[in-house]
Design an enzyme around this catalytic site. Structure first.
Site, PDB file in Angstrom:
ATOM      1  N   SER A  22       0.836  -1.214   0.000  1.00 40.05           N
ATOM      2  CA  SER A  22       0.000   0.000   0.000  1.00 40.05           C
ATOM      3  C   SER A  22       0.867   1.259   0.000  1.00 40.05           C
ATOM      4  CB  SER A  22      -0.892   0.031   1.245  1.00 40.05           C
ATOM      5  OG  SER A  22      -1.826  -1.005   1.206  1.00 40.05           O
ATOM      6  N   ARG A  26       1.401   4.319  -2.957  1.00 40.67           N
ATOM      7  CA  ARG A  26       1.211   5.740  -2.635  1.00 40.67           C
ATOM      8  C   ARG A  26       2.495   6.528  -2.878  1.00 40.67           C
ATOM      9  NH1 ARG A  26      -2.393   2.623  -0.555  1.00 40.67           N
ATOM     10  NH2 ARG A  26      -4.411   3.364   0.197  1.00 40.67           N
ATOM     11  N   ARG A 120     -14.142  -7.035 -10.459  1.00 41.23           N
ATOM     12  CA  ARG A 120     -14.271  -6.305  -9.186  1.00 41.23           C
ATOM     13  C   ARG A 120     -15.008  -4.965  -9.367  1.00 41.23           C
ATOM     14  NH1 ARG A 120      -8.599  -6.529  -6.238  1.00 41.23           N
ATOM     15  NH2 ARG A 120      -9.887  -5.720  -4.537  1.00 41.23           N
ATOM     16  N   SER A 161     -13.202   1.489   2.887  1.00 41.63           N
ATOM     17  CA  SER A 161     -12.205   1.098   1.881  1.00 41.63           C
ATOM     18  C   SER A 161     -11.179   2.206   1.706  1.00 41.63           C
ATOM     19  CB  SER A 161     -12.904   0.827   0.544  1.00 41.63           C
ATOM     20  OG  SER A 161     -11.955   0.864  -0.509  1.00 41.63           O
ATOM     21  N   ASP A 311      -6.902  -8.150   4.822  1.00 43.81           N
ATOM     22  CA  ASP A 311      -6.101  -8.994   3.935  1.00 43.81           C
ATOM     23  C   ASP A 311      -5.569 -10.247   4.638  1.00 43.81           C
ATOM     24  OD1 ASP A 311      -6.543  -7.222   1.886  1.00 43.81           O
ATOM     25  OD2 ASP A 311      -4.662  -6.142   2.160  1.00 43.81           O
ATOM     26  N   ARG A 342     -13.127 -14.089  -1.336  1.00 41.68           N
ATOM     27  CA  ARG A 342     -12.280 -14.744  -0.323  1.00 41.68           C
ATOM     28  C   ARG A 342     -13.067 -15.479   0.750  1.00 41.68           C
ATOM     29  NH1 ARG A 342      -7.414 -10.379   0.183  1.00 41.68           N
ATOM     30  NH2 ARG A 342      -6.314 -11.098  -1.682  1.00 41.68           N
TER      31      ARG A 342
END
Ligand code: S3P
Length: 425
Positions: A22, A26, A120, A161, A311, A342
Site C-alpha cells: 500500500s 502511494r 471487481r 475502503s 487482507d 475470499r
C-alpha cells in the site's frame, strides 16, 4: 505454476518482509504528483506496484533505478494521455487510485485488468468521481476516464475502503473547494499519513470525515518503505501453527489501522513479543518475535476490527482450524470482492484440506482443532489464497499442491524462497 509442498518439522530464523504494498503504491503516485523528483528506497518490487509505476511512466513520469533497491521518480513535465490502455493487472489499488489521479487532470485513459480485476466493483470509485465532474464509462474494467476540472464533494462511502477514500482524496487535491470523505469504519490511513508528512493540511470533522483543500502542492521527498505486515502475516501465523517454531520479523510496519492480526493473535493466546518499536516517515515500525504455543483459543472477529485485518483473513482462517473451538468471522462481506471471493475461496481451500467450515454471507465459522490433509488447491488468481494454502501445507498430513501459485508475484515474489529458508525438515 504448481507448487508441491511438504509438511515441515519446524520454522526457525529471522526475516525481513517485502516492502509494504500500500505504501509503495502511494509513494509512486505522490512522487509523480510532486513538483520535484523523489527518491524511494526499498519499494515493493512486485507485479502490482510495477503496474502503478508503468502507468505513471505512460503518462510522462520518468524513473531511474538507483544503486541498492531504490528508484528516483521524476514527475511528468507535462502529463499526457497514455497512448495505449493502462494495464492494472491484478491490482485493485492501482486501478482505483489511478482513477482519482486521472479524473483530476485533463487526460483521457482506458484502464484494464486481468480476469480477477475485471470482475471487481469500480462503481464505488467511479460514482463519487462522476459527482465531482469526471466522465467515466463502465462500472467494471475496462474503464474509460475523461478527467478535467472537478468540484469538491462531501462523500459518504458505503464501504470502509482505503482505496475508495484515497481515490476521492487524490481527486480532491486538484478539485475546486474542499473534498470530504466519511467511511463507516476507519480503513488503513496510509494516504492521510503520507499527505500530512508532505505538508498537506488534512482536515478532520467531528463526524470522522477527513478532507483536503484543492490546489495543494508538495515538493519531492525521500522515503524508505517499511515491511508489509500483510506479507509477514503468513510467517507470523505459520509460527503459531508449527510445533517448536520460533521466528523473528524485522522492520515490519505496525500502523494501528493494519494490526488487527496482532490483536486477534493476542486474544487467541499466541506467544507474540514486540522486541522494539520505532517510527519512519510517520509510520510505526517494529521487530516482533513469535513462538509456537499449543492450545490457542478460537477468535471472534466482527465490527470495526475487520478493516484492520481485511487482507489477513485467509491465513487467520487456517489458524482457526487448529484453535480449541469455533472461530467466527462476521461483517466481512468486503472479502467477496477481493482478488477472489475470499469467503468462498478460503472455505473451499480449507474444506479440501479437511477442515469444518460454514459459510455466511458476511463471514465464516471454522471449527477446530482438526488434522488437515494434503490436497490440490487452485488459488483463483488470488495471491493470498496461494500463500494461506502454503502455510496450511506446513501442518498437513501429506503433500499439498497449489495450482496457479504464480499469483504470489503480485505481492511476494520471493515467498517460496523464504519458505524454504525458514523451514526445518
Ligand atoms: C489497500 C486497501 C485494502 C486492501 C488492499 C490494499 C490499499 O482494500 O485490501 O489489499 O492499498 O489501499 P480496500 O481499501 O478496498 O478494502
Amino acid at each position: 505454476m504448481e507448487w508441491v509442498l511438504r509438511p515441515a518439522q519446524g520454522l526457525r530464523g529471522e526475516f525481513i518482509p517485502p516492502a509494504d504494498k500500500s505504501i509503495t503504491h502511494r509513494a509512486y503516485l505522490f512522487a509523480a504528483a510532486a513538483r520535484t523528483p523523489s527518491e524511494i528506497e526499498n519499494p515493493l518490487q512486485s507485479h502490482d506496484c510495477e503496474a502503478t509505476l508503468n502507468a505513471l511512466i505512460q503518462m510522462g513520469a520518468e524513473v531511474r533505478r538507483l544503486s541498492g533497491a531504490a528508484i528516483a521518480l521524476y514527475p511528468p513535465t507535462e502529463w499526457h494521455s497514455p497512448a495505449g490502455s493502462l494495464d492494472c493487472g491484478n491490482s485493485g489499488t492501482t486501478m482505483r487510485l489511478l482513477m482519482g489521479m486521472i479524473a483530476s487532470r485533463p487526460l483521457v485513459a482506458e484502464l484494464q485488468g486481468d480476469a480477477s480485476l475485471s470482475r471487481r466493483p469500480m462503481e464505488r470509485v467511479a460514482s463519487p468521481l462522476r459527482q465531482m465532474g469526471a466522465t467515466i464509462e463502465g462500472s467494471q474494467a475496462p474503464l474509460r476516464i475523461r478527467g478535467g476540472e472537478l468540484e469538491g464533494i462531501d462523500f459518504v462511502s458505503p464501504v470502509a475502503s482505503a482505496q475508495v477514500k484515497s481515490a476521492v482524496l487524490l481527486a480532491g487535491l486538484r478539485a475546486r473547494g474542499t473534498t470530504w470523505v466519511r467511511e463507516p469504519e476507519l480503513s488503513r490511513d496510509h494516504t492521510e499519513r503520507f499527505l500530512s508528512g508532505l505538508g498537506v493540511d488534512m482536515l478532520r470533522r467531528p463526524d470522522g470525515a477527513i478532507g483536503v483543500e484543492g490546489g495543494a502542492e508538495w515538493e519531492g521527498f525521500r522515503i524508505r518503505v517499511p515491511g508489509d505486515l500483510s506479507s509477514a502475516a503468513f510467517w507470523i501465523v505459520a509460527a503459531c501453527l508449527v510445533p517448536g517454531a520460533d521466528l523473528v520479523v524485522r522492520g515490519v510496519g505496525v500502523n494501528p489501522t493494519r494490526t488487527g492480526l496482532l490483536k486477534v493473535l493476542t486474544q487467541m493466546g499466541a506467544d507474540l513479543e514486540v522486541l522494539s518499536e520505532s517510527s519512519a516517515q510517520g509510520e510505526p515500525v517494529a521487530d516482533l518475535r513469535i513462538r509456537f504455543r499449543s492450545g490457542l483459543r478460537p477468535f471472534k472477529i466482527e465490527g470495526e476490527i475487520v478493516p484492520q485485518l481485511i487482507d489477513e483473513v485467509p491465513v487467520l482462517s487456517v489458524l482457526a482450524t487448529q484453535a480449541e473451538g469455533t472461530s467466527t468471522l462476521r461483517d466481512a462481506a468486503e472479502l467477496r470482492v477481493k482478488e477472489s471471493d475470499r469467503i468462498a475461496s478460503t472455505a473451499e481451500m480449507l474444506r479440501k484440506m479437511g477442515a469444518q467450515v460454514e459459510v455466511h454471507p458476511d463471514g465464516l465459522d471454522i471449527h477446530g482443532p482438526v488434522q488437515l490433509g494434503g490436497t490440490r488447491v487452485d488459488c483463483n488468481l488470488d495471491h493470498r489464497i496461494a500463500m494461506a494454502a502454503a502455510v496450511a501445507s506446513l501442518i498437513a498430513a501429506d503433500e499439498t499442491r497449489i495450482a496457479g501459485a504464480e499469483a504470489v508475484l503480485t505481492s511476494y515474489p520471493h515467498f517460496l524462497d523464504e519458505l524454504n529458508r525458514l523451514r526445518v525438515d
